[in-house]
Design a protein around this motif. Structure first.
Motif, PDB file in Angstrom:
ATOM      1  N   SER A 108       0.818  -1.211   0.000  1.00 10.21           N
ATOM      2  CA  SER A 108       0.000   0.000   0.000  1.00 10.21           C
ATOM      3  C   SER A 108       0.854   1.265   0.000  1.00 10.21           C
ATOM      4  CB  SER A 108      -0.950   0.014   1.195  1.00 10.21           C
ATOM      5  OG  SER A 108      -0.230  -0.035   2.411  1.00 10.21           O
ATOM      6  N   GLN A 109       1.979   1.255   0.718  1.00 10.43           N
ATOM      7  CA  GLN A 109       2.806   2.467   0.785  1.00 10.43           C
ATOM      8  C   GLN A 109       3.450   2.787  -0.559  1.00 10.43           C
ATOM      9  OE1 GLN A 109       5.654   1.208   3.843  1.00 10.43           O
ATOM     10  NE2 GLN A 109       7.282   1.187   2.322  1.00 10.43           N
ATOM     11  N   TYR A 110       3.680   1.778  -1.376  1.00 11.97           N
ATOM     12  CA  TYR A 110       4.260   2.018  -2.698  1.00 11.97           C
ATOM     13  C   TYR A 110       3.217   2.590  -3.657  1.00 11.97           C
ATOM     14  CZ  TYR A 110       8.168  -0.623  -0.837  1.00 11.97           C
ATOM     15  OH  TYR A 110       9.214  -1.045  -0.056  1.00 11.97           O
ATOM     16  N   TYR A 111       1.988   2.093  -3.567  1.00  7.71           N
ATOM     17  CA  TYR A 111       0.914   2.688  -4.360  1.00  7.71           C
ATOM     18  C   TYR A 111       0.700   4.146  -3.960  1.00  7.71           C
ATOM     19  CZ  TYR A 111      -0.771  -1.818  -6.231  1.00  7.71           C
ATOM     20  OH  TYR A 111      -0.892  -3.007  -6.895  1.00  7.71           O
ATOM     21  N   GLN A 112       0.762   4.410  -2.664  1.00  8.18           N
ATOM     22  CA  GLN A 112       0.514   5.754  -2.157  1.00  8.18           C
ATOM     23  C   GLN A 112       1.542   6.769  -2.633  1.00  8.18           C
ATOM     24  OE1 GLN A 112       0.501   4.873   1.998  1.00  8.18           O
ATOM     25  NE2 GLN A 112      -1.593   4.100   2.007  1.00  8.18           N
ATOM     26  N   SER A 113       2.759   6.312  -2.901  1.00  2.00           N
ATOM     27  CA  SER A 113       3.822   7.230  -3.320  1.00  2.00           C
ATOM     28  C   SER A 113       3.956   7.314  -4.836  1.00  2.00           C
ATOM     29  CB  SER A 113       5.159   6.799  -2.704  1.00  2.00           C
ATOM     30  OG  SER A 113       5.540   5.526  -3.203  1.00  2.00           O
ATOM     31  N   SER A 114       3.040   6.664  -5.558  1.00  2.87           N
ATOM     32  CA  SER A 114       3.122   6.619  -7.026  1.00  2.87           C
ATOM     33  C   SER A 114       2.036   7.457  -7.677  1.00  2.87           C
ATOM     34  CB  SER A 114       3.012   5.174  -7.510  1.00  2.87           C
ATOM     35  OG  SER A 114       4.017   4.366  -6.929  1.00  2.87           O
ATOM     36  N   ASN A 115       2.244   7.768  -8.955  1.00  3.51           N
ATOM     37  CA  ASN A 115       1.274   8.546  -9.733  1.00  3.51           C
ATOM     38  C   ASN A 115       0.628   7.735 -10.855  1.00  3.51           C
ATOM     39  OD1 ASN A 115       3.857  10.409  -9.147  1.00  3.51           O
ATOM     40  ND2 ASN A 115       1.984  11.576  -8.807  1.00  3.51           N
ATOM     41  N   ILE A 116       1.446   6.848 -11.446  1.00  4.18           N
ATOM     42  CA  ILE A 116       0.994   6.109 -12.627  1.00  4.18           C
ATOM     43  C   ILE A 116       1.285   4.626 -12.442  1.00  4.18           C
ATOM     44  CG2 ILE A 116       1.265   5.816 -15.127  1.00  4.18           C
ATOM     45  CD1 ILE A 116       2.288   8.759 -15.183  1.00  4.18           C
ATOM     46  N   PHE A 117       0.271   3.808 -12.652  1.00  2.00           N
ATOM     47  CA  PHE A 117       0.394   2.352 -12.561  1.00  2.00           C
ATOM     48  C   PHE A 117       0.376   1.765 -13.971  1.00  2.00           C
ATOM     49  CE2 PHE A 117      -1.918  -1.695 -12.749  1.00  2.00           C
ATOM     50  CZ  PHE A 117      -1.142  -2.496 -11.919  1.00  2.00           C
ATOM     51  N   VAL A 118       1.280   0.816 -14.249  1.00  2.00           N
ATOM     52  CA  VAL A 118       1.344   0.210 -15.585  1.00  2.00           C
ATOM     53  C   VAL A 118       1.245  -1.313 -15.479  1.00  2.00           C
ATOM     54  CG1 VAL A 118       2.640   2.101 -16.626  1.00  2.00           C
ATOM     55  CG2 VAL A 118       3.889   0.244 -15.529  1.00  2.00           C
ATOM     56  N   LEU A 119       0.451  -1.893 -16.365  1.00  2.00           N
ATOM     57  CA  LEU A 119       0.294  -3.348 -16.426  1.00  2.00           C
ATOM     58  C   LEU A 119       0.160  -3.760 -17.897  1.00  2.00           C
ATOM     59  CD1 LEU A 119      -0.031  -5.901 -14.580  1.00  2.00           C
ATOM     60  CD2 LEU A 119      -2.488  -5.625 -14.897  1.00  2.00           C
ATOM     61  N   PRO A 120       1.294  -3.810 -18.625  1.00  2.00           N
ATOM     62  CA  PRO A 120       1.247  -4.118 -20.057  1.00  2.00           C
ATOM     63  C   PRO A 120       1.312  -5.623 -20.344  1.00  2.00           C
ATOM     64  CG  PRO A 120       3.481  -3.578 -19.436  1.00  2.00           C
ATOM     65  CD  PRO A 120       2.666  -3.485 -18.176  1.00  2.00           C
ATOM     66  N   SER A 121       0.578  -6.423 -19.577  1.00  2.00           N
ATOM     67  CA  SER A 121       0.635  -7.881 -19.673  1.00  2.00           C
ATOM     68  C   SER A 121       0.217  -8.392 -21.042  1.00  2.00           C
ATOM     69  CB  SER A 121      -0.277  -8.514 -18.622  1.00  2.00           C
ATOM     70  OG  SER A 121      -0.077  -7.954 -17.359  1.00  2.00           O
ATOM     71  N   THR A 122       0.765  -9.541 -21.426  1.00  2.00           N
ATOM     72  CA  THR A 122       0.332 -10.197 -22.657  1.00  2.00           C
ATOM     73  C   THR A 122      -0.880 -11.080 -22.390  1.00  2.00           C
ATOM     74  OG1 THR A 122       1.869 -12.040 -22.290  1.00  2.00           O
ATOM     75  CG2 THR A 122       2.660 -10.202 -23.629  1.00  2.00           C
ATOM     76  N   THR A 123      -1.055 -11.477 -21.137  1.00  2.00           N
ATOM     77  CA  THR A 123      -2.230 -12.229 -20.709  1.00  2.00           C
ATOM     78  C   THR A 123      -2.470 -11.896 -19.247  1.00  2.00           C
ATOM     79  OG1 THR A 123      -3.236 -14.431 -20.533  1.00  2.00           O
ATOM     80  CG2 THR A 123      -0.868 -14.274 -20.064  1.00  2.00           C
ATOM     81  N   GLU A 124      -3.708 -12.026 -18.796  1.00  2.00           N
ATOM     82  CA  GLU A 124      -4.011 -11.588 -17.432  1.00  2.00           C
ATOM     83  C   GLU A 124      -5.303 -12.220 -16.969  1.00  2.00           C
ATOM     84  OE1 GLU A 124      -2.777 -10.201 -14.271  1.00  2.00           O
ATOM     85  OE2 GLU A 124      -1.747  -9.145 -15.898  1.00  2.00           O
ATOM     86  N   GLY A 125      -5.435 -12.393 -15.652  1.00  2.00           N
ATOM     87  CA  GLY A 125      -6.721 -12.735 -15.059  1.00  2.00           C
ATOM     88  C   GLY A 125      -7.375 -11.425 -14.665  1.00  2.00           C
TER      89      GLY A 125
END
Length: 200
Positions: A108-125
């Motif tokens: 949670s503390q890492y999300y809190q200190s971030s601005n942009i989240f990236v998930l460029p997966s080729t496959t995902e649930g």
């Protein structure tokens, strides 16, 4: 299907997030991009690094947080990617702007200190990390995976990129770094959507 007892009542339980656990804190002045997932071709960790590196060297400076298994015997994990990022970032003298975190209970503390989240997966649930990123008001970039990511609305609560597209990824990430108002719009819309539909 053969073992399923049709006499048992079936109930749909969606993924969820606890918004109280993932509270929102003030972001730092220098943008921080966060990627969550084991180092692999599936999660496109190397692509994230290469896109971020080109942006950084072109003057769009930011921090990069890579969180997940990076040097283990997990069958989907690729140690070569981890080693490449370490070596190449030192060669380019940008390693001080990268933090590699393994598995952590303090996500949670890492999300809190971030601005942009990236998930460029080729496959995902159905990714819980998207919920976590949105509930902490991160603007989100994900792969346009039909069926899996249909719930997310492109240009409203996220940006969707073509699978394995360096060009698509580069321009979307650059746009979010440059455009504060749009970045905050995505973050706010994502937060509202997750709070309404997935807050336990």
């Amino acid at each position: 299907n053969q073992n399923f007892n049709k006499n048992i009542m079936e109930e749909y339980l969606p993924n969820f997030v606890n918004k109280n656990k993932f509270s929102i804190k003030k972001k730092k002045s220098l943008h921080t991009i966060i990627s969550v997932g084991f180092f692999s071709k599936i999660k496109n960790t190397k692509l994230t690094y290469l896109v971020w590196k080109k942006l950084f060297l072109n003057g769009f400076k930011s921090n990069l947080l890579l969180i997940g298994k990076y040097n283990s015997d997990y069958y989907l994990q690729d140690n070569k990617i981890y080693n490449y990022i370490l070596t190449d970032s030192e060669t380019c003298k940008i390693h001080k702007y990268i933090r590699i975190i393994g598995e952590t209970k303090k996500i949670s503390q890492y999300y809190q200190s971030s601005n942009i989240f990236v998930l460029p997966s080729t496959t995902e649930g159905f990714s819980g990390s998207i919920l976590e990123a949105m509930i902490t008001k991160n603007a989100v970039i994900i792969t346009d995976l039909k069926g899996i990511h249909d719930i997310w609305n492109n240009k409203k609560n996220c940006l969707k990129i073509k699978k394995n597209s360096f060009k698509d990824y580069y321009y979307c990430l650059r746009f979010l770094i440059k455009n504060k108002s749009f970045r905050e719009k995505l973050a706010t819309n994502g937060y509202s959507f997750v709070k309404k539909n997935f807050d336990i």
